[in-house]
Design a protein around this motif. Structure first.
Motif, short mmCIF file in Angstrom:
data_model
loop_
_atom_site.label_atom_id
_atom_site.label_comp_id
_atom_site.label_asym_id
_atom_site.label_seq_id
_atom_site.Cartn_x
_atom_site.Cartn_y
_atom_site.Cartn_z
N UNK A 8 32.91 47.32 43.83
CA UNK A 8 32.87 45.90 43.45
C UNK A 8 33.82 45.63 42.29
N UNK A 9 33.85 46.55 41.31
CA UNK A 9 34.74 46.38 40.16
C UNK A 9 36.20 46.34 40.61
N UNK A 10 36.58 47.28 41.47
CA UNK A 10 37.97 47.34 41.92
C UNK A 10 38.34 46.12 42.75
N UNK A 11 37.44 45.66 43.60
CA UNK A 11 37.72 44.46 44.40
C UNK A 11 37.81 43.22 43.53
N UNK A 12 37.03 43.19 42.47
CA UNK A 12 37.09 42.07 41.53
C UNK A 12 38.41 42.09 40.76
N UNK A 13 38.84 43.27 40.36
CA UNK A 13 40.08 43.39 39.60
C UNK A 13 41.31 43.13 40.46
N UNK A 14 41.22 43.49 41.73
CA UNK A 14 42.35 43.32 42.66
C UNK A 14 41.89 42.53 43.88
N UNK A 15 41.61 41.24 43.71
CA UNK A 15 41.05 40.45 44.81
C UNK A 15 41.99 40.31 46.01
N UNK A 16 43.27 40.44 45.80
CA UNK A 16 44.24 40.35 46.89
C UNK A 16 44.60 41.70 47.47
N UNK A 17 43.88 42.73 47.03
CA UNK A 17 44.20 44.10 47.44
C UNK A 17 44.92 44.82 46.30
N UNK A 18 44.74 46.11 46.24
CA UNK A 18 45.35 46.89 45.16
C UNK A 18 46.84 47.09 45.45
N UNK A 19 47.70 46.63 44.54
CA UNK A 19 49.14 46.81 44.76
C UNK A 19 49.52 48.29 44.63
N UNK A 20 50.57 48.66 45.34
CA UNK A 20 51.06 50.03 45.27
C UNK A 20 51.39 50.44 43.85
N UNK A 21 51.83 49.49 43.03
CA UNK A 21 52.20 49.80 41.66
C UNK A 21 51.00 50.20 40.81
N UNK A 22 49.81 49.82 41.21
CA UNK A 22 48.59 50.16 40.44
C UNK A 22 47.83 51.34 41.03
N UNK A 23 48.07 51.66 42.27
CA UNK A 23 47.28 52.65 43.01
C UNK A 23 47.19 54.00 42.29
N UNK A 24 48.32 54.60 41.94
CA UNK A 24 48.29 55.93 41.32
C UNK A 24 47.73 55.87 39.90
#
Length: 96
Positions: free
Chosen positions: A14-30
């Motif tokens: 839930x925290x990750x989906x809230x922080x990245x509501x449009x999906x996690x960008x590749x730049x943040x993934x790692x």
């Protein structure tokens, strides 16, 4: 996407989906992998990130291993930290 993973991972998802509501960008993934690595087992982290990103858990696990041997830039990790703290990172980390 419903939280169908292990109950201890639902708050983190839930925290990750809230922080990245449009999906996690590749730049943040790692950076997120590196940040969460110390708080979850490899298996749980791969399940969590697979659920949030839609990637296969086996591929995420390979990314975890790659990230553990070659961490992202400290500035990228700090940016992920700042965003996730605003969305409940400390409460999630307290659960582990």
């Amino acid at each position: 996407m419903p939280d169908t993973q292990h109950p201890t991972l639902s708050g983190a998802a839930r925290m990750l989906r809230s922080a990245y509501p449009g999906g996690m960008p590749d730049t943040a993934y790692f950076a997120v992998l590196a940040l969460l690595y110390e708080h979850f087992s490899d298996r749980h982290l791969s399940e969590l990130m697979a659920a949030v990103t839609g990637k296969a858990a086996a591929l995420v696990l390979n990314d975890i291993y790659a990230c553990a041997s070659s961490k992202p830039a400290p500035s990228a990790i700090a940016a992920a930290w700042n965003l996730l703290v605003r969305h409940g990172l400390q409460a999630v980390c307290a659960e582990d």
